[in-house]
Design a protein around this motif. Structure first.
Motif, PDB file in Angstrom:
ATOM      1  N   GLY A 193      -6.707   4.439  -0.116  1.00  0.00           N
ATOM      2  CA  GLY A 193      -5.797   3.344  -0.432  1.00  0.00           C
ATOM      3  C   GLY A 193      -4.349   3.673  -0.124  1.00  0.00           C
ATOM      4  O   GLY A 193      -3.445   3.097  -0.738  1.00  0.00           O
ATOM      5  N   VAL A 194      -4.105   4.564   0.825  1.00  0.00           N
ATOM      6  CA  VAL A 194      -2.745   4.889   1.252  1.00  0.00           C
ATOM      7  C   VAL A 194      -2.671   4.748   2.768  1.00  0.00           C
ATOM      8  O   VAL A 194      -3.694   4.709   3.451  1.00  0.00           O
ATOM      9  CB  VAL A 194      -2.333   6.322   0.835  1.00  0.00           C
ATOM     10  CG1 VAL A 194      -2.341   6.476  -0.675  1.00  0.00           C
ATOM     11  CG2 VAL A 194      -3.248   7.345   1.490  1.00  0.00           C
ATOM     12  N   LEU A 202      -0.788  12.274  -2.396  1.00  0.00           N
ATOM     13  CA  LEU A 202      -1.286  10.909  -2.612  1.00  0.00           C
ATOM     14  C   LEU A 202      -0.874  10.382  -3.984  1.00  0.00           C
ATOM     15  O   LEU A 202      -0.521   9.201  -4.130  1.00  0.00           O
ATOM     16  CB  LEU A 202      -2.810  10.892  -2.480  1.00  0.00           C
ATOM     17  CG  LEU A 202      -3.387  11.344  -1.130  1.00  0.00           C
ATOM     18  CD1 LEU A 202      -4.904  11.205  -1.143  1.00  0.00           C
ATOM     19  CD2 LEU A 202      -2.789  10.558   0.015  1.00  0.00           C
ATOM     20  N   LYS A 203      -0.902  11.236  -4.974  1.00  0.00           N
ATOM     21  CA  LYS A 203      -0.533  10.825  -6.328  1.00  0.00           C
ATOM     22  C   LYS A 203       0.936  10.417  -6.383  1.00  0.00           C
ATOM     23  O   LYS A 203       1.291   9.397  -7.001  1.00  0.00           O
ATOM     24  CB  LYS A 203      -0.796  11.988  -7.296  1.00  0.00           C
ATOM     25  CG  LYS A 203      -0.500  11.657  -8.748  1.00  0.00           C
ATOM     26  CD  LYS A 203      -0.838  12.844  -9.641  1.00  0.00           C
ATOM     27  CE  LYS A 203      -0.536  12.524 -11.099  1.00  0.00           C
ATOM     28  NZ  LYS A 203      -0.852  13.685 -11.981  1.00  0.00           N
ATOM     29  N   ARG A 217      -8.834  15.263   7.555  1.00  0.00           N
ATOM     30  CA  ARG A 217      -8.464  14.439   6.391  1.00  0.00           C
ATOM     31  C   ARG A 217      -7.758  13.149   6.769  1.00  0.00           C
ATOM     32  O   ARG A 217      -7.966  12.097   6.148  1.00  0.00           O
ATOM     33  CB  ARG A 217      -7.548  15.244   5.472  1.00  0.00           C
ATOM     34  CG  ARG A 217      -7.274  14.601   4.134  1.00  0.00           C
ATOM     35  CD  ARG A 217      -8.544  14.551   3.314  1.00  0.00           C
ATOM     36  NE  ARG A 217      -8.287  14.021   1.989  1.00  0.00           N
ATOM     37  CZ  ARG A 217      -8.253  12.711   1.735  1.00  0.00           C
ATOM     38  NH1 ARG A 217      -8.452  11.848   2.711  1.00  0.00           N
ATOM     39  NH2 ARG A 217      -8.028  12.279   0.511  1.00  0.00           N
ATOM     40  N   LEU A 218      -6.948  13.173   7.804  1.00  0.00           N
ATOM     41  CA  LEU A 218      -6.162  11.983   8.147  1.00  0.00           C
ATOM     42  C   LEU A 218      -7.020  10.867   8.740  1.00  0.00           C
ATOM     43  O   LEU A 218      -6.560   9.729   8.859  1.00  0.00           O
ATOM     44  CB  LEU A 218      -5.049  12.352   9.132  1.00  0.00           C
ATOM     45  CG  LEU A 218      -3.968  13.289   8.568  1.00  0.00           C
ATOM     46  CD1 LEU A 218      -2.907  13.581   9.616  1.00  0.00           C
ATOM     47  CD2 LEU A 218      -3.329  12.693   7.314  1.00  0.00           C
ATOM     48  N   ASN A 219      -8.253  11.191   9.127  1.00  0.00           N
ATOM     49  CA  ASN A 219      -9.146  10.157   9.665  1.00  0.00           C
ATOM     50  C   ASN A 219      -9.880   9.392   8.567  1.00  0.00           C
ATOM     51  O   ASN A 219     -10.655   8.477   8.867  1.00  0.00           O
ATOM     52  CB  ASN A 219     -10.168  10.791  10.609  1.00  0.00           C
ATOM     53  CG  ASN A 219      -9.522  11.294  11.886  1.00  0.00           C
ATOM     54  OD1 ASN A 219      -8.555  10.702  12.373  1.00  0.00           O
ATOM     55  ND2 ASN A 219     -10.030  12.401  12.422  1.00  0.00           N
ATOM     56  N   HIS A 220      -9.659   9.748   7.312  1.00  0.00           N
ATOM     57  CA  HIS A 220     -10.373   9.089   6.206  1.00  0.00           C
ATOM     58  C   HIS A 220      -9.394   8.664   5.116  1.00  0.00           C
ATOM     59  O   HIS A 220      -9.669   8.824   3.921  1.00  0.00           O
ATOM     60  CB  HIS A 220     -11.441  10.022   5.623  1.00  0.00           C
ATOM     61  CG  HIS A 220     -12.466  10.463   6.621  1.00  0.00           C
ATOM     62  ND1 HIS A 220     -12.293  11.572   7.425  1.00  0.00           N
ATOM     63  CD2 HIS A 220     -13.659   9.921   6.974  1.00  0.00           C
ATOM     64  CE1 HIS A 220     -13.359  11.712   8.207  1.00  0.00           C
ATOM     65  NE2 HIS A 220     -14.191  10.726   7.965  1.00  0.00           N
ATOM     66  N   LEU A 221      -8.265   8.125   5.528  1.00  0.00           N
ATOM     67  CA  LEU A 221      -7.264   7.718   4.537  1.00  0.00           C
ATOM     68  C   LEU A 221      -7.542   6.339   3.948  1.00  0.00           C
ATOM     69  O   LEU A 221      -7.009   6.004   2.889  1.00  0.00           O
ATOM     70  CB  LEU A 221      -5.865   7.724   5.169  1.00  0.00           C
ATOM     71  CG  LEU A 221      -5.168   9.074   5.269  1.00  0.00           C
ATOM     72  CD1 LEU A 221      -3.803   8.905   5.914  1.00  0.00           C
ATOM     73  CD2 LEU A 221      -5.024   9.717   3.890  1.00  0.00           C
ATOM     74  N   MET A 252       0.844  -1.188   0.000  1.00  0.00           N
ATOM     75  CA  MET A 252       0.000   0.000   0.000  1.00  0.00           C
ATOM     76  C   MET A 252       0.887   1.248   0.000  1.00  0.00           C
ATOM     77  O   MET A 252       1.873   1.312   0.748  1.00  0.00           O
ATOM     78  CB  MET A 252      -0.899  -0.004   1.240  1.00  0.00           C
ATOM     79  CG  MET A 252      -1.877   1.159   1.298  1.00  0.00           C
ATOM     80  SD  MET A 252      -2.956   1.077   2.741  1.00  0.00           S
ATOM     81  CE  MET A 252      -3.946  -0.347   2.318  1.00  0.00           C
ATOM     82  N   PRO A 253       0.590   2.211  -0.812  1.00  0.00           N
ATOM     83  CA  PRO A 253       1.386   3.455  -0.817  1.00  0.00           C
ATOM     84  C   PRO A 253       1.407   4.083   0.574  1.00  0.00           C
ATOM     85  O   PRO A 253       0.414   4.051   1.300  1.00  0.00           O
ATOM     86  CB  PRO A 253       0.647   4.335  -1.823  1.00  0.00           C
ATOM     87  CG  PRO A 253      -0.102   3.390  -2.701  1.00  0.00           C
ATOM     88  CD  PRO A 253      -0.482   2.236  -1.826  1.00  0.00           C
ATOM     89  N   ARG A 254       2.543   4.681   0.912  1.00  0.00           N
ATOM     90  CA  ARG A 254       2.723   5.261   2.247  1.00  0.00           C
ATOM     91  C   ARG A 254       2.966   6.768   2.131  1.00  0.00           C
ATOM     92  O   ARG A 254       3.643   7.225   1.205  1.00  0.00           O
ATOM     93  CB  ARG A 254       3.907   4.610   2.955  1.00  0.00           C
ATOM     94  CG  ARG A 254       3.771   3.099   3.144  1.00  0.00           C
ATOM     95  CD  ARG A 254       5.089   2.514   3.614  1.00  0.00           C
ATOM     96  NE  ARG A 254       6.128   2.712   2.613  1.00  0.00           N
ATOM     97  CZ  ARG A 254       7.437   2.581   2.851  1.00  0.00           C
ATOM     98  NH1 ARG A 254       7.848   2.252   4.048  1.00  0.00           N
ATOM     99  NH2 ARG A 254       8.314   2.783   1.881  1.00  0.00           N
ATOM    100  N   ILE A 255       2.432   7.470   3.094  1.00  0.00           N
ATOM    101  CA  ILE A 255       2.713   8.902   3.191  1.00  0.00           C
ATOM    102  C   ILE A 255       3.189   9.207   4.613  1.00  0.00           C
ATOM    103  O   ILE A 255       2.789   8.547   5.566  1.00  0.00           O
ATOM    104  CB  ILE A 255       1.481   9.767   2.858  1.00  0.00           C
ATOM    105  CG1 ILE A 255       0.353   9.494   3.858  1.00  0.00           C
ATOM    106  CG2 ILE A 255       1.005   9.538   1.429  1.00  0.00           C
ATOM    107  CD1 ILE A 255      -0.801  10.482   3.740  1.00  0.00           C
TER     108      ILE A 255
END
Length: 371
Positions: free
Chosen positions: A346-347, A312-313, A338-342, A140-143
């Protein structure tokens, strides 16, 4: 005893088969007196078994089966047995239903064969299945997110400390809320950094603990060490401004030498496209990574959301991406929501340390050692 044999019309053969016994004979044997002339005799034929004709042999099973007709034999044993067997009540034949025996129960296997089979089975169980390419799930992509410029106001401290603990904080040295922010973040087991002020091309003021291009090696390292010692529990450093200093190879070398002596990592905020900070950190074997996105150069929700979408991209494209933001009210409010709906994006939000990379030391030890 008087025995008369023969009859007028009987043949010789028949006379041989029949013996006539006087009734008086029985009386004689009983001692009832001598016979007289007036005594009359009658003949009582004695029927012997052989006079009844041949007896056909029968099978044993047939003899044991109840028969509808009695069978008379010349066997002495048959005499003692009852002529008619007791008629048993009819009982329906019921065949029990038996479970089929298990294969292992029916086969007799020698102990040696059992051991071989057990060893073979154990080897089959231990042997891992060959992993195919299709079995590997894509990661899964990570940020990762770093909030810097902390230390000057309480609201910025409190709002940033309320974000998920994966979000790292960078604190300016010798600022009013620097120590309190660092200690609270340490209790949260949150990654904290020194936000080292570095000279910029626009000649903006750096504040206390600033690093300048005109500093000697001793002055730069002494100032940097003082900044590091003023913040408890820090794990790395990133540059505040620094569009000028990060382009200088010699000051960056002194910075990395100081950080290497304390096993700290370095984050290049990348305020100049000509920055050599990350490259110099890699040459000294430091763990490092560069910023990908600034979240809030424009302090509106729409602009921040656009930058977050860019983050995210890049994460989906490269596997991971790092964003830097500031403790502005607009930025804090956006991230808190925003961080509560990641999950739907898909990240995954990870710690900053998960994005760090290190390279082998490329410079001689004599040059890299701290003086």
């Amino acid at each position: 005893m008087l025995v008369l044999s023969g009859g007028a019309n009987a043949s010789e053969t028949e006379l041989d088969r029949v013996e006539y016994v006087s009734v008086s004979a029985a009386n004689d044997m009983a001692g009832q007196g001598e016979p007289t002339e007036n005594e009359t005799f009658f003949e009582v034929p004695e029927v012997l078994p052989q006079h009844l004709g041949p007896v056909l042999p029968t099978l044993k099973n047939e003899l044991e089966k109840p028969s509808e007709h009695p069978v008379v034999t010349d066997s002495p044993k048959s005499i003692s047995q009852p002529m008619f067997e007791a008629v048993k009540p009819w009982v329906p034949a019921i065949v029990p239903f038996l479970d089929a025996p298990a294969q292992s129960d029916t086969k007799v296997v020698s102990p040696s064969i059992k051991t071989n089979l057990k060893d073979k089975k154990s080897k089959q169980e231990v042997a891992p299945a060959k992993k195919l390419a299709v079995d590997t799930h894509p990661k899964m992509p990570r940020i990762a997110i770093l909030i810097d410029d902390l230390g000057y106001n309480r609201h910025g401290m409190e709002s940033s400390l309320s974000l998920p603990t994966e979000v790292a904080l960078a604190i300016l040295p010798s600022t009013p809320f620097a120590t309190q922010t660092a200690l609270t973040a340490q209790k949260q087991k949150r990654i904290t950094l020194l936000h080292a002020p570095m000279e910029n091309q626009r000649e903006l003021k750096l504040g206390p603990g600033g690093l300048y291009a005109k500093m000697t090696e001793h002055e730069l390292k002494e100032t940097l060490i003082k900044d590091l010692d003023g913040l408890p529990g820090i794990q790395g450093v990133n540059n505040h401004m620094g569009s000028l200093l990060t382009t200088k190879a010699e000051p960056m070398k002194w910075v990395m030498e100081t950080l290497k002596g304390r096993s700290l990592f370095f984050i290049d905020s990348l305020t100049s496209p000509k920055s050599v900070a990350e490259k110099t950190a890699q040459e000294h074997g430091l763990e490092t990574v560069s910023r990908d996105v600034f979240l809030d150069n424009i302090r509106t929700e729409q602009a921040i959301d656009k930058q977050f979408s860019r983050l995210l991209k890049l994460a989906r494209l490269h596997g991971s991406a790092l964003a830097i933001g500031h403790p502005y009210p607009e930025t804090m409010a956006y991230l808190k929501k925003r961080l509560n709906h990641l999950d739907k994006d898909g990240v995954r939000l990870v710690h900053l340390s998960d994005l760090l990379t290190s390279s082998p030391v490329l410079i001689p030890p004599s040059i890299s050692s701290e003086k």
